[in-house]
Design an enzyme around this catalytic site. Structure first.
Site, PDB file in Angstrom:
ATOM      1  N   CYS A  86       0.695  14.275  -0.911  1.00 52.49           N
ATOM      2  CA  CYS A  86       0.828  13.913  -2.313  1.00 52.49           C
ATOM      3  C   CYS A  86       0.008  12.735  -2.424  1.00 52.49           C
ATOM      4  O   CYS A  86      -1.052  12.227  -1.719  1.00 52.49           O
ATOM      5  CB  CYS A  86       2.310  13.995  -2.710  1.00 52.49           C
ATOM      6  SG  CYS A  86       3.233  12.562  -2.210  1.00 52.49           S
ATOM      7  N   ARG A  87       0.422  11.905  -3.616  1.00 53.24           N
ATOM      8  CA  ARG A  87      -0.473  10.681  -3.907  1.00 53.24           C
ATOM      9  C   ARG A  87      -0.126   9.580  -2.840  1.00 53.24           C
ATOM     10  O   ARG A  87      -1.040   8.864  -2.223  1.00 53.24           O
ATOM     11  CB  ARG A  87      -0.129  10.182  -5.204  1.00 53.24           C
ATOM     12  CG  ARG A  87      -0.912   8.937  -5.553  1.00 53.24           C
ATOM     13  CD  ARG A  87      -1.013   8.558  -6.878  1.00 53.24           C
ATOM     14  NE  ARG A  87       0.299   7.945  -7.110  1.00 53.24           N
ATOM     15  CZ  ARG A  87       1.054   7.669  -8.494  1.00 53.24           C
ATOM     16  NH1 ARG A  87       0.106   7.821  -9.497  1.00 53.24           N
ATOM     17  NH2 ARG A  87       1.903   7.137  -8.508  1.00 53.24           N
TER      18      ARG A  87
END
Length: 107
Positions: free
Chosen positions: A59-60
């Site tokens: 994810c980020r």
């Protein structure tokens, strides 16, 4: 439950890479060859995740992907979280592509 985790440099070439970020984050920049299934759609789309190969989840920054990896392991997949997420991926100079010809970045 402890979620297996690796640093970005330890993700093997050709690995199944699952990106669980939202659409706008994905369009801004993602790893070439990654499969995009937003976290909110993962349960409904789990059949798209292989059962017979390790799945590297990103994810980020690593939080959503850790949750996704924990759930995937719970339902019988071999999931590994990528520590630091796409922020670390970008910082490490790993390849990225953006949609619509734009320079990739981590949103």
């Amino acid at each position: 439950m402890t979620v297996p985790e690796v640093e970005v440099h330890a993700v093997p070439e050709g690995a199944f890479l699952l990106d669980v970020r939202e659409d706008g984050e994905w369009r801004a920049g993602h790893a070439p060859g990654a499969v995009h299934i937003p976290l909110g759609e993962l349960q409904a789309r789990v059949a798209e995740v292989p059962k017979d190969a390790p799945v590297y989840v990103v994810c980020r920054s690593g939080g959503r992907s850790a949750n996704a990896a924990a759930w995937l392991n719970h339902v019988g997949r071999d999931a590994i979280n990528i520590g630091g997420g796409m922020r670390s991926w970008h910082f490490a100079g790993r390849p990225m592509v953006g949609e619509n010809g734009q320079d990739p970045f981590v949103a």
